[in-house]
Design a protein around this motif. Structure first.
Motif, PDB file in Angstrom:
ATOM      1  N   TYR A 288       0.806  -1.218   0.000  1.00 23.44           N
ATOM      2  CA  TYR A 288       0.000   0.000   0.000  1.00 23.44           C
ATOM      3  C   TYR A 288       0.846   1.278   0.000  1.00 23.44           C
ATOM      4  O   TYR A 288       0.341   2.358   0.291  1.00 23.44           O
ATOM      5  N   SER A 289       2.120   1.144  -0.330  1.00 25.14           N
ATOM      6  CA  SER A 289       2.959   2.325  -0.489  1.00 25.14           C
ATOM      7  C   SER A 289       2.428   3.206  -1.614  1.00 25.14           C
ATOM      8  O   SER A 289       1.983   2.712  -2.660  1.00 25.14           O
ATOM      9  N   LYS A 290       2.460   4.524  -1.435  1.00 24.01           N
ATOM     10  CA  LYS A 290       1.910   5.441  -2.442  1.00 24.01           C
ATOM     11  C   LYS A 290       2.595   5.295  -3.790  1.00 24.01           C
ATOM     12  O   LYS A 290       1.982   5.520  -4.836  1.00 24.01           O
ATOM     13  N   THR A 291       3.859   4.938  -3.783  1.00 20.59           N
ATOM     14  CA  THR A 291       4.592   4.817  -5.051  1.00 20.59           C
ATOM     15  C   THR A 291       4.361   3.475  -5.741  1.00 20.59           C
ATOM     16  O   THR A 291       4.736   3.309  -6.899  1.00 20.59           O
ATOM     17  N   SER A 292       3.732   2.522  -5.037  1.00 22.67           N
ATOM     18  CA  SER A 292       3.615   1.176  -5.592  1.00 22.67           C
ATOM     19  C   SER A 292       2.192   0.635  -5.638  1.00 22.67           C
ATOM     20  O   SER A 292       1.939  -0.333  -6.362  1.00 22.67           O
ATOM     21  N   VAL A 293       1.263   1.212  -4.906  1.00 24.16           N
ATOM     22  CA  VAL A 293      -0.042   0.573  -4.722  1.00 24.16           C
ATOM     23  C   VAL A 293      -0.779   0.345  -6.036  1.00 24.16           C
ATOM     24  O   VAL A 293      -1.367  -0.729  -6.258  1.00 24.16           O
ATOM     25  N   ALA A 294      -0.774   1.336  -6.938  1.00 23.09           N
ATOM     26  CA  ALA A 294      -1.490   1.161  -8.204  1.00 23.09           C
ATOM     27  C   ALA A 294      -0.893   0.018  -9.019  1.00 23.09           C
ATOM     28  O   ALA A 294      -1.620  -0.790  -9.609  1.00 23.09           O
ATOM     29  N   PHE A 295       0.423  -0.079  -9.012  1.00 23.63           N
ATOM     30  CA  PHE A 295       1.112  -1.098  -9.797  1.00 23.63           C
ATOM     31  C   PHE A 295       0.976  -2.467  -9.148  1.00 23.63           C
ATOM     32  O   PHE A 295       0.879  -3.484  -9.828  1.00 23.63           O
ATOM     33  N   ASN A 296       0.952  -2.491  -7.810  1.00 21.86           N
ATOM     34  CA  ASN A 296       0.711  -3.738  -7.099  1.00 21.86           C
ATOM     35  C   ASN A 296      -0.697  -4.258  -7.377  1.00 21.86           C
ATOM     36  O   ASN A 296      -0.906  -5.460  -7.581  1.00 21.86           O
ATOM     37  N   LEU A 297      -1.677  -3.355  -7.368  1.00 23.55           N
ATOM     38  CA  LEU A 297      -3.063  -3.750  -7.647  1.00 23.55           C
ATOM     39  C   LEU A 297      -3.196  -4.282  -9.073  1.00 23.55           C
ATOM     40  O   LEU A 297      -3.898  -5.273  -9.323  1.00 23.55           O
ATOM     41  N   ASN A 298      -2.530  -3.638 -10.001  1.00 24.20           N
ATOM     42  CA  ASN A 298      -2.572  -4.092 -11.385  1.00 24.20           C
ATOM     43  C   ASN A 298      -1.952  -5.485 -11.517  1.00 24.20           C
ATOM     44  O   ASN A 298      -2.531  -6.375 -12.155  1.00 24.20           O
ATOM     45  N   ALA A 299      -0.788  -5.678 -10.925  1.00 24.28           N
ATOM     46  CA  ALA A 299      -0.135  -6.988 -10.980  1.00 24.28           C
ATOM     47  C   ALA A 299      -0.996  -8.053 -10.296  1.00 24.28           C
ATOM     48  O   ALA A 299      -1.133  -9.176 -10.796  1.00 24.28           O
ATOM     49  N   ALA A 300      -1.586  -7.678  -9.149  1.00 20.55           N
ATOM     50  CA  ALA A 300      -2.444  -8.623  -8.429  1.00 20.55           C
ATOM     51  C   ALA A 300      -3.659  -9.005  -9.271  1.00 20.55           C
ATOM     52  O   ALA A 300      -4.085 -10.170  -9.270  1.00 20.55           O
ATOM     53  N   TYR A 301      -4.215  -8.030  -9.991  1.00 23.87           N
ATOM     54  CA  TYR A 301      -5.370  -8.310 -10.846  1.00 23.87           C
ATOM     55  C   TYR A 301      -5.024  -9.360 -11.895  1.00 23.87           C
ATOM     56  O   TYR A 301      -5.750 -10.353 -12.073  1.00 23.87           O
ATOM     57  N   TRP A 302      -3.909  -9.179 -12.594  1.00 19.81           N
ATOM     58  CA  TRP A 302      -3.575 -10.084 -13.680  1.00 19.81           C
ATOM     59  C   TRP A 302      -3.118 -11.445 -13.181  1.00 19.81           C
ATOM     60  O   TRP A 302      -3.419 -12.477 -13.794  1.00 19.81           O
ATOM     61  N   LEU A 303      -2.434 -11.484 -12.047  1.00 18.52           N
ATOM     62  CA  LEU A 303      -2.079 -12.775 -11.460  1.00 18.52           C
ATOM     63  C   LEU A 303      -3.336 -13.530 -11.035  1.00 18.52           C
ATOM     64  O   LEU A 303      -3.428 -14.752 -11.195  1.00 18.52           O
ATOM     65  N   THR A 304      -4.327 -12.798 -10.526  1.00 16.86           N
ATOM     66  CA  THR A 304      -5.595 -13.413 -10.131  1.00 16.86           C
ATOM     67  C   THR A 304      -6.345 -13.954 -11.344  1.00 16.86           C
ATOM     68  O   THR A 304      -6.907 -15.053 -11.306  1.00 16.86           O
ATOM     69  N   ILE A 305      -6.350 -13.182 -12.432  1.00 16.60           N
ATOM     70  CA  ILE A 305      -7.013 -13.636 -13.660  1.00 16.60           C
ATOM     71  C   ILE A 305      -6.381 -14.936 -14.160  1.00 16.60           C
ATOM     72  O   ILE A 305      -7.079 -15.891 -14.534  1.00 16.60           O
ATOM     73  N   ILE A 306      -5.044 -14.994 -14.173  1.00 11.99           N
ATOM     74  CA  ILE A 306      -4.353 -16.209 -14.619  1.00 11.99           C
ATOM     75  C   ILE A 306      -4.714 -17.389 -13.723  1.00 11.99           C
ATOM     76  O   ILE A 306      -5.031 -18.494 -14.203  1.00 11.99           O
ATOM     77  N   MET A 307      -4.703 -17.161 -12.406  1.00 10.79           N
ATOM     78  CA  MET A 307      -5.028 -18.232 -11.457  1.00 10.79           C
ATOM     79  C   MET A 307      -6.474 -18.695 -11.625  1.00 10.79           C
ATOM     80  O   MET A 307      -6.758 -19.897 -11.693  1.00 10.79           O
ATOM     81  N   LEU A 308      -7.414 -17.741 -11.727  1.00 10.88           N
ATOM     82  CA  LEU A 308      -8.823 -18.100 -11.885  1.00 10.88           C
ATOM     83  C   LEU A 308      -9.064 -18.837 -13.194  1.00 10.88           C
ATOM     84  O   LEU A 308      -9.861 -19.776 -13.260  1.00 10.88           O
ATOM     85  N   GLY A 309      -8.375 -18.416 -14.248  1.00  6.60           N
ATOM     86  CA  GLY A 309      -8.522 -19.089 -15.525  1.00  6.60           C
ATOM     87  C   GLY A 309      -8.036 -20.527 -15.471  1.00  6.60           C
ATOM     88  O   GLY A 309      -8.671 -21.433 -16.025  1.00  6.60           O
ATOM     89  N   MET A 310      -6.920 -20.759 -14.793  1.00  8.43           N
ATOM     90  CA  MET A 310      -6.383 -22.110 -14.681  1.00  8.43           C
ATOM     91  C   MET A 310      -7.283 -22.990 -13.814  1.00  8.43           C
ATOM     92  O   MET A 310      -7.533 -24.160 -14.148  1.00  8.43           O
ATOM     93  N   LEU A 311      -7.811 -22.434 -12.733  1.00 15.75           N
ATOM     94  CA  LEU A 311      -8.668 -23.209 -11.831  1.00 15.75           C
ATOM     95  C   LEU A 311      -9.995 -23.571 -12.478  1.00 15.75           C
ATOM     96  O   LEU A 311     -10.583 -24.616 -12.160  1.00 15.75           O
TER      97      LEU A 311
END
Length: 430
Positions: A288-311
């Motif tokens: 949740y660092s101000k310099t990273s939160v948006a990019f962390n959320l974006n990465a988390a979104y796409w990692l979640t999509i890949i995981m959900l797609g595989m499951l």
């Protein structure tokens, strides 16, 4: 005109005025060289770049038309308007075809906005460069193939898809890697015998190959007057494979870190991933660092999509069999080739980012609860809306807004004089 068409028209109108207000004032080597090639008003210059025969040649026709209507020398501004117009027309098409395919107008709008506000698509909507038009053509090819497949892929449909695919190759040579999309759709079609399908695929691919080869032979030998004599800069093969012949581009011999290239390129395609500060922005240790939160959320979104797609792959394939198979013939060649070629430049990931947004849509829809359709839709809409806001705020703040205050210059070594004239166009002085 029904209400949905009016809403779509008003959305595109608002986006158009917004884009005009924040139109890029960035000048770099590629965008300026392409403009200068058109400004020379010679077909030899318009066809100089073999990897996009259609870009400068269509730009020259467009520029001649603009000058016949309005006496102006503001070439870069109007070439940027051309790209912006294509971007808006594509978004309208993208949203409307998605609505016709899946009957969810709000999801189609949100998905269109996610494409629009992704860094690569947004940046190149403002930029006189090659990535946007050919990427839009590939998305049009994919969506129309799906639409026509549902109707039975008549010969008139195949003829239109053939023309779009040839046009996409004209606008970027690399689109030959996507030759499998339409043939695979022919195989998926139910009403024809297998032998007939094979004949259609053979005719489709062979005529596409012949048209492509003849086009390059005509441009190389007739327009540019290249020959088959001594192996030098006047040789046909040197022009044809220009970007493989010069070491500083994709075939350069230095050691390459392909994982890092993919990581940087695909990251920049969605958010201003690497250019804001001289380091990558994802840092899960400070989520949740101000310099990273948006990019962390974006990465988390796409990692979640890949995981959900595989499951949920079996259900995903059952519900969206045609979509997933055709996407495979779009995504896998794109990711493989562009990672190998120059994966660190986000210009190569415009089309791939569109395909990935479509993939995320299918993955999330595969989790819809049959007995709670409206609840499932609201979850999908809410998630997409959050991502739209995230992308808009981040990319507008760190990319679009700074580039609209100008002029700003990238690498322009050797063409500084002509570029300064382009940057001093009269329309910006009013």
């Amino acid at each position: 005109m029904n209400v949905k068409k009016i809403i779509l028209f008003l959305l595109l109108l608002v986006l158009g005025f917004f884009h005009l207000r924040y139109l890029s004032r960035t000048f770099d080597w590629d965008s300026c060289v392409y403009a200068l090639n058109i400004q020379k008003n010679r077909w030899e210059s318009a066809f100089f770049n073999p990897h996009h025969l259609g870009f400068e040649s269509s730009g020259l026709l467009y520029w001649k038309w603009i000058q016949s209507v309005l006496k102006t020398t503001d070439i870069m501004f109007f070439l940027r308007l051309r790209i912006l117009a294509v971007s808006l027309l594509f978004l309208g098409f993208f949203i409307w075809i998605l609505y016709r395919l899946y009957e969810d107008f709000f999801a189609a709008i949100l998905l269109g906005l996610l494409v629009q506000f992704s860094q690569a698509f947004w940046f190149y909507s403002y930029h006189n460069d090659t990535p946007l038009i050919h990427s839009c053509l590939m998305a049009v090819l994919f969506l129309l193939t799906l639409l026509f497949l549902r109707k039975g892929l008549a010969l008139k449909h195949l003829a239109l898809l053939w023309c779009i695919q040839l046009l996409s190759i004209y606008f970027h040579q690399s689109n030959v890697i996507h030759f499998g999309i339409v043939p695979m759709a022919i195989l998926l079609e139910q009403k024809r015998y297998f032998g007939v399908k094979l004949r259609l695929i053979s005719i489709y691919l062979s005529t596409l190959a012949i048209a492509t080869v003849l086009s390059y032979l005509f441009v190389g030998f007739i327009i540019l007057k290249r020959g088959l004599g001594p192996i030098d800069e006047k040789h046909f093969s040197f022009w044809m494979f220009l970007y493989a012949a010069i070491n500083r581009w994709g075939m350069s011999p230095e050691e390459k870190n392909y994982v890092l290239f993919f990581y940087r390129g695909i990251g920049d395609a969605f958010l201003v991933f690497q250019n804001v500060v001289p380091k990558f922005r994802v840092d899960f240790s400070q989520f949740y660092s101000k310099t990273s939160v948006a990019f962390n959320l974006n990465a988390a979104y796409w990692l979640t999509i890949i995981m959900l797609g595989m499951l949920n792959f079996k259900s995903l394939l059952r519900q969206f069999k045609s979509e997933i198979i055709l996407l495979t013939f779009w995504l896998i060649p794109s990711i493989g080739f562009y990672t190998w070629w120059e994966g660190y430049f986000f210009e190569f990931w415009v089309g791939t980012s569109i395909a990935l947004w479509l993939l995320s849509f299918y993955v999330l829809k595969s989790y819809a609860i049959a007995i709670l359709p409206q609840f499932s839709k609201s979850l999908l809409h809410s998630l997409f809306l959050v991502m739209v806001v995230l992308y808009f705020l981040t990319n507008f703040t760190f990319s679009t807004l700074p580039r609209s205050v100008g002029p700003k210059f990238g690498y322009i070594e050797g063409i500084q004089g002509p570029v300064l004239k382009l940057a001093d166009e009269s329309i910006y002085q009013r």
